[in-house]
Enzyme design. Structure first.
Site, mmCIF file in Angstrom:
data_model
loop_
_atom_site.group_PDB
_atom_site.id
_atom_site.type_symbol
_atom_site.label_atom_id
_atom_site.label_comp_id
_atom_site.label_asym_id
_atom_site.label_seq_id
_atom_site.Cartn_x
_atom_site.Cartn_y
_atom_site.Cartn_z
ATOM 1 N N LEU A 1 -18.430 -1.320 2.621
ATOM 2 C CA LEU A 1 -19.320 -0.340 2.121
ATOM 3 C C LEU A 1 -18.911 -0.291 0.561
ATOM 4 O O LEU A 1 -19.354 0.670 -0.059
ATOM 5 C CB LEU A 1 -18.853 0.950 2.890
ATOM 6 C CG LEU A 1 -19.184 1.120 4.205
ATOM 7 C CD1 LEU A 1 -18.780 2.566 4.814
ATOM 8 C CD2 LEU A 1 -20.781 1.026 4.485
ATOM 9 N N SER B 1 -21.899 3.666 0.801
ATOM 10 C CA SER B 1 -22.083 4.409 2.165
ATOM 11 C C SER B 1 -23.117 5.259 2.283
ATOM 12 O O SER B 1 -23.146 5.900 3.440
ATOM 13 C CB SER B 1 -20.699 5.189 2.209
ATOM 14 O OG SER B 1 -20.694 6.220 0.933
ATOM 15 N N ARG C 1 -16.400 0.108 -1.065
ATOM 16 C CA ARG C 1 -15.709 1.171 -1.601
ATOM 17 C C ARG C 1 -16.052 2.541 -1.593
ATOM 18 O O ARG C 1 -15.973 3.083 -2.551
ATOM 19 C CB ARG C 1 -14.805 1.000 -2.906
ATOM 20 C CG ARG C 1 -13.934 -0.396 -2.887
ATOM 21 C CD ARG C 1 -13.553 -0.783 -4.204
ATOM 22 N NE ARG C 1 -12.585 -2.090 -4.197
ATOM 23 C CZ ARG C 1 -13.257 -3.454 -3.542
ATOM 24 N NH1 ARG C 1 -14.761 -3.249 -3.731
ATOM 25 N NH2 ARG C 1 -12.451 -4.431 -3.684
ATOM 26 N N GLY C 2 -17.200 2.580 -0.694
ATOM 27 C CA GLY C 2 -17.860 3.935 -0.601
ATOM 28 C C GLY C 2 -19.117 3.867 -1.399
ATOM 29 O O GLY C 2 -20.013 4.697 -1.361
ATOM 30 N N TYR D 1 0.678 -1.243 -0.139
ATOM 31 C CA TYR D 1 -0.066 0.058 -0.126
ATOM 32 C C TYR D 1 1.009 1.388 0.084
ATOM 33 O O TYR D 1 1.556 1.552 0.954
ATOM 34 C CB TYR D 1 -0.865 0.072 1.162
ATOM 35 C CG TYR D 1 -2.091 -1.249 1.336
ATOM 36 C CD1 TYR D 1 -2.412 -1.848 0.213
ATOM 37 C CD2 TYR D 1 -2.632 -1.146 2.423
ATOM 38 C CE1 TYR D 1 -3.370 -2.684 0.249
ATOM 39 C CE2 TYR D 1 -3.597 -2.238 2.441
ATOM 40 C CZ TYR D 1 -3.853 -3.044 1.480
ATOM 41 O OH TYR D 1 -4.937 -3.946 1.631
#
Length: 336
Positions: free
Chosen positions: A211, A217, A213-214, A58
């Site tokens: 979620l 959300s 990746r949003g 990452y």
């Protein structure tokens, strides 16, 4: 708020019922604010979150360094309660491109050495290869992690995005604490074969992408412009008609959330929490306000009628589009 705990399988550690996935603080979701990222990790620890999830790739080590700094600057009591889960094995070029995966035993030991240094710790709590290396039997990769366990550098062995057969083979080699895999209202592929096997073998699940990746959300809108360095700009679920279809599912979920006095994100996280005590959701909050919202899911109780309404609003397989671009789906043993 007191965060309840769950145990990662029969051999893993006791962790907070929600974990913090730190990837977005370093890569794949556009630029992040370093100071806010550190403050969010500190706030999570202060709230009682114990599980911090990262990968050595990452930001090519950036995320591990970030977590290392957060741990060094946290109060001693909070630092000592933290458990760090690390994924390794992904190979990347100087341009950030993906070059494959390396699960050779010597590579496992090499990756671990660098992670220990960047994190500033003497052991990694849960260690796992990010994706199965098709050129190396999983028994060899898991066996190498088991050697690290014997030497005290790793506490528990995990798996990531592998299928049921691979889970069985790995578990026959050494005790496996958990399988980290995507699981959400609109990513339910593990329910047919993988989840029954982990439960049979006493292996926990750390669920990422709760979620999506949003996407679910409640904060993502159809007119949102994504920067080129945001993974979602290439994700099939965020494209054109797929996006419009998926956001319609979110609006159906929003009606239920409003009736419960909760946010859409809280309902989506609470649904994953309700799927079983062996599942620990990872929330990818990059800011303190999003962390606070996610923690609020722990206060949401979903009754049978609520769960039925959620299933009706967002049925299994209702999402449009694959969860990764085709080139990345090919690396997922869990999809084979």
């Amino acid at each position: 708020m007191t965060i309840q705990t769950r145990t990662l399988g029969t051999t893993g550690p006791q962790v907070s019922a929600l974990g913090l996935g730190c990837m977005g603080m370093s890569a794949l979701y556009g630029d992040a604010d370093r100071a806010e990222s550190l403050a969010t990790i500190h706030a999570a620890l202060e709230a009682g979150v114990t599980l911090l999830d990262t990968g050595d790739f990452y930001g090519m080590g950036h995320n591990e360094l970030l977590i290392g700094e957060a741990l060094r600057t946290a109060p001693a009591a909070r630092r000592e309660q933290a458990l760090v889960s690390v994924k390794f094995g992904a190979l990347r070029g100087p341009d950030g491109g993906w070059l494959g995966y390396d699960g050779r035993p010597e590579a496992v030991h090499n990756f671990a050495a660098y992670s220990l240094q960047r994190l500033g710790v003497d052991h990694i709590d849960v260690y796992r290869i990010a994706r199965l290396d098709p050129a190396v039997p999983v028994e060899e990769t898991v066996g190498a992690i088991a050697e690290l366990v014997e030497r005290g550098y790793v506490r528990h062995i995990g798996l990531s995005e592998v299928g049921a057969d691979t889970v069985r083979r790995a578990a026959a080699t050494a005790p496996i604490a958990d399988l980290q895999i995507e699981y959400s209202l609109i990513s339910r592929g593990i329910e047919a074969e993988i989840l029954p096997v982990t439960r049979e073998l006493g292996i926990g699940v750390t669920a990422y992408g709760v979620l999506s990746r949003g996407l679910i959300s409640g904060h993502f809108t159809a007119d949102r412009q994504l920067p080129a360095n945001d993974f979602r700009a290439l994700s099939p679920r965020f494209q054109g008609e797929n996006l419009r279809h998926n956001l319609a599912l979110v609006e159906a979920l929003r009606k239920i959330a409003e009736q419960k006095g909760a946010s859409v994100a809280q309902i989506a996280i609470a649904w994953v929490l309700a799927r079983g005590e062996d599942i620990v959701p990872l929330v990818g909050a990059r800011r303190r306000d999003r962390l606070t919202e996610a923690l609020g899911a722990l206060e949401v109780t979903l009754e049978a009628a609520d769960l039925a309404a959620i299933e009706a609003a967002v049925p299994a397989d209702a999402a449009a589009g694959e969860r990764y671009p085709a080139s990345q789906m090919a690396h997922l043993d869990s999809e084979r």
